[in-house]
Design an enzyme around this catalytic site. Structure first.
Site, PDB file in Angstrom:
ATOM      1  N   ASP A  43       0.850  -1.182   0.000  1.00  0.00           N
ATOM      2  CA  ASP A  43       0.000   0.000   0.000  1.00  0.00           C
ATOM      3  C   ASP A  43       0.893   1.242   0.000  1.00  0.00           C
ATOM      4  OD1 ASP A  43      -2.365   1.691   0.502  1.00  0.00           O
ATOM      5  OD2 ASP A  43      -1.508   1.893   2.504  1.00  0.00           O
ATOM      6  N   ASP A  60      -1.596  -0.642   6.069  1.00  0.00           N
ATOM      7  CA  ASP A  60      -1.773  -0.084   7.407  1.00  0.00           C
ATOM      8  C   ASP A  60      -3.181   0.409   7.670  1.00  0.00           C
ATOM      9  OD1 ASP A  60      -1.601   2.181   5.652  1.00  0.00           O
ATOM     10  OD2 ASP A  60      -1.288   3.417   7.439  1.00  0.00           O
ATOM     11  N   ASP A  92      -7.168  -1.455   3.674  1.00  0.00           N
ATOM     12  CA  ASP A  92      -6.282  -2.546   3.286  1.00  0.00           C
ATOM     13  C   ASP A  92      -6.699  -3.882   3.891  1.00  0.00           C
ATOM     14  OD1 ASP A  92      -4.554  -0.759   1.907  1.00  0.00           O
ATOM     15  OD2 ASP A  92      -3.647  -0.187   3.818  1.00  0.00           O
TER      16      ASP A  92
END
Length: 689
Positions: A381, A584, A588
């Site tokens: 990410d 995080d 996600d």
């Protein structure tokens, strides 16, 4: 709790008796002493109170015509206890001389240590269901319902062609606030809302439900959905999502989705589906046990048959023949006692996870250790993982005649009372550079666009390009990177400059990506941001592949697609390299759960940490290659331990079957394998990663 209770009880029953036994019998071998009776009592309690769980599992496996780890544990405890009991009774009955050794303590120790290992493994799963509950708590339980306006179209925010120079609040500045004051909103449970209802979302509140803005203008923090830290402007006609945060303006929202149809509920469903669809990983020890246990039992049966035939062929006395037969069979079973096998995995796990905790790496279960060595692709990410997750000033561009200090002072003074993240970044930079921002004498916030403020008696506008254009200030049409805040003086329509902000890359991200590449892993950048922003960050850290503009559901789909592509490349020769996801944020969580290995950044949301198989306590991306390296090292140690657990035993089994080894020698070989396994596991503490 039950495994912890069994482990504690087992240690209490075993350790004091073991110390007494070695203290009192070291000079009295071959004699039955009161400590042996104490060992019998403790071992009997252990078999009854602790062994029940193992025996139940072993019997269940036997009914399915298979065997597992518990089969080995049950067999080991039974052989050690059973042989000792028969030898003790035979001696007391005058049938046999005093046995060279009794193995009651070994049976107790086996059950105690394995129970502790099961507790460590079970503890990692105790919070597995809390991710779903925490997700549901994002949406508020109540909402402020207001009567529906006669015509939603009439509530659209008007567009001003020119901004008055006066900073006195305009009746058009925030029309929904005036209208909402007269509607007397009523607080109701969110569960009672229906499609078509209208709700008031005040500044600072979470949006209670999915809907479309009927009136009002505001900045909305959608980071829980997109992962992007910079709030977006939402006005009449724009959609908003339940669980996002309204920052600086009042909104009236018309409900469009309720219940399981909302975006938050869909994220919950994605996490549930991904977690439930992940197949259970077969334990390595169970795989070995499936072959080892039947083999040992077969060898023991053949040993008994061989001695029976030999005894009759050699005309051995009946008592001698049965004594030799019993010694050989017991020797085979004792030397195959799976103490070391039972310690092979827990010992490595305890040392590996302990080493990881010192490095800020938390493994949720053995699945992560088994999966990490098969990872071929790492998906990362962008926001909060590779980048810091908060906007920072990256550049200050000045118009002719304006100094950097003057521009920062004006912008920081105007933004001083704003709650917007961009404003905070500007104020922080001005403070760091001693720009001496002051309190503005007049201030008016334009939600989602910027602010008007009077600083040192002059009127300024700070915000978007459109806001300055509406104030009659011509903005230089130059290329920009990231997000820009423009600054202009209203009194003479002068453009002073612009401040560029972006989500800065973490200092160690590039080195972490380079380490992953050195390990032969492919990397993919996954972001909800636009393609240009994604490629810019990827270029800074050395990632070639970028998947941009991806929503939460899409992130899980990307992970699935990458896994399928990896398997397609390997054809029919195996499942292919696994896919790891590093993230995080709440957005996600579905991808973390869907990936073969989910690695959650510890400074992120609790939802991400619950969905991840590995949690990095710190926010550094360098923990990713370290975690994978530690996982591989731990798995190598587990395999080595499994080898050592059998090496001595397999060599000794033929000797025991021939009657060349006494049960005490067999037990010594078993103990030696225990020491070897534990010692090898302890080497993980000094393993260079």
């Amino acid at each position: 709790k039950r495994w912890l209770q069994r482990g504690v009880l087992g240690v209490i029953l075993w350790l004091p008796v073991e110390i007494l036994h070695w203290t009192m019998t070291r000079h009295h071998a071959g004699q039955i002493m009161w400590v042996d009776w104490l060992a019998l009592a403790a071992s009997t309690l252990a078999i009854v109170l602790i062994g029940g769980a193992f025996y139940s599992s072993a019997f269940a496996a036997a009914r399915r015509r298979t065997s597992n780890m518990d089969t080995l544990i049950s067999l080991g405890a039974t052989v050690a206890y059973g042989y000792s009991l028969v030898a003790l009774i035979g001696h007391l009955a005058g049938m046999w001389p005093a046995p060279a050794a009794l193995y009651f303590n070994e049976a107790t120790a086996l059950l105690a240590l394995i129970s502790v290992g099961h507790w460590l493994e079970a503890r990692a799963r105790t919070h597995a269901g809390s991710a779903i509950r925490d997700l549901m708590h994002l949406a508020p339980a109540t909402a402020w319902r207001v009567p529906a306006p006669e015509s939603s179209t009439q509530s659209a925010a008007p567009t001003r062609k020119r901004i008055a120079l006066s900073l006195a609040p305009s009746p058009e500045a925030n029309p929904p606030a005036i209208a909402q004051a007269a509607t007397a909103p009523t607080e109701v449970p969110v569960a009672t809302l229906a499609v078509g209802d209208h709700v008031l979302v005040r500044p600072g509140d979470r949006v209670p439900i999915d809907g479309i803005v009927a009136s009002g203008v505001s900045s909305v923090d959608e980071s829980m959905l997109t992962g992007e830290p910079i709030p977006v402007r939402r006005a009449a006609g724009d959609s908003v999502t339940g669980g996002t945060v309204n920052i600086d303006g009042a909104l009236t929202v018309r409900v469009t989705r309720v219940g399981s149809a909302t975006a938050l509920a869909q994220i919950v469903k994605l996490v549930e589906t991904a977690q439930n669809s992940r197949p259970p990983v077969q334990k390595l020890a169970d795989q070995v046990a499936a072959v080892f246990v039947p083999s040992v039992l077969a060898i023991a049966a053949l040993t008994a048959l061989g001695w029976f035939i030999y005894g009759h062929a050699a005309n051995l006395p009946s008592g001698v023949m049965w004594a030799k037969l019993a010694q050989a069979v017991c020797g085979v079973l004792i030397v195959a006692c799976p103490c070391a096998l039972g310690l092979a995995v827990p010992a490595a796990l305890m040392v590996g996870t302990g080493r990881g905790s010192k490095l800020g790496i938390l493994f949720r279960d053995i699945t992560a250790l088994q999966t990490a060595e098969k990872i071929g692709t790492v998906v990362l990410d962008k926001t909060g993982t590779i980048t810091a997750g908060r906007p920072a000033v990256t550049n200050v561009l000045l118009a002719a005649g304006t100094s950097r200090g003057e521009l920062l002072r004006i912008a920081a003074s105007a933004e001083r009372n704003s709650t917007h993240p961009l404003a905070k970044a500007i104020v922080d930079l001005a403070a760091a550079e001693n720009a001496n921002a002051i309190e503005p004498s007049l201030f008016r916030n334009e939600p989602g666009s910027g602010v008007y403020a009077t600083v040192d008696g002059e009127d300024f506008v700070v915000g978007s390009r459109d806001l300055l254009t509406a104030a009659g200030i011509a903005v230089e049409n130059t290329a920009q990177s990231g997000t820009s805040v423009f600054v202009g003086r209203v009194s003479d329509h002068t453009f002073l400059g612009r401040i560029e902000l972006a989500d800065a890359v973490k200092a160690d991200s590039r080195a972490a990506i380079a380490s992953l590449h050195e390990m032969g892993l492919e990397t993919v950048l996954l972001t909800g941001d636009n393609a240009a922003a994604g490629k810019a960050v990827a270029g800074q850290v050395g990632i070639d592949c970028v998947e941009a503009g991806v929503r939460p559901a899409g992130k899980a789909e990307v992970v699935t697609r990458l896994r399928a592509a990896a398997r397609a490349r390997t054809g029919n020769f195996g499942p292919g390299p696994g896919v790891a996801m590093v993230g995080d944020g709440i957005n996600d969580a579905p991808a973390l759960a869907e990936a073969d290995l989910g690695i959650a950044i510890g400074t992120g949301s609790d939802i991400a940490k619950e969905a991840g198989d590995i949690v990095l306590v710190g926010g550094s991306l360098s923990g990713v290659p370290t975690a994978i390296a530690l996982s591989k090292a731990t798995m190598r140690t587990i395999r080595q331990n499994l080898f050592f657990a059998f090496a001595y035993n397999v060599i000794a089994i033929p000797l025991a079957a021939c009657g060349l080894l006494s049960p005490i020698v067999c037990a010594a070989a078993m103990a030696l394998s225990d020491v070897t396994v534990i010692g090898n596991a302890l080497l993980l503490r000094r393993k260079r990663l």
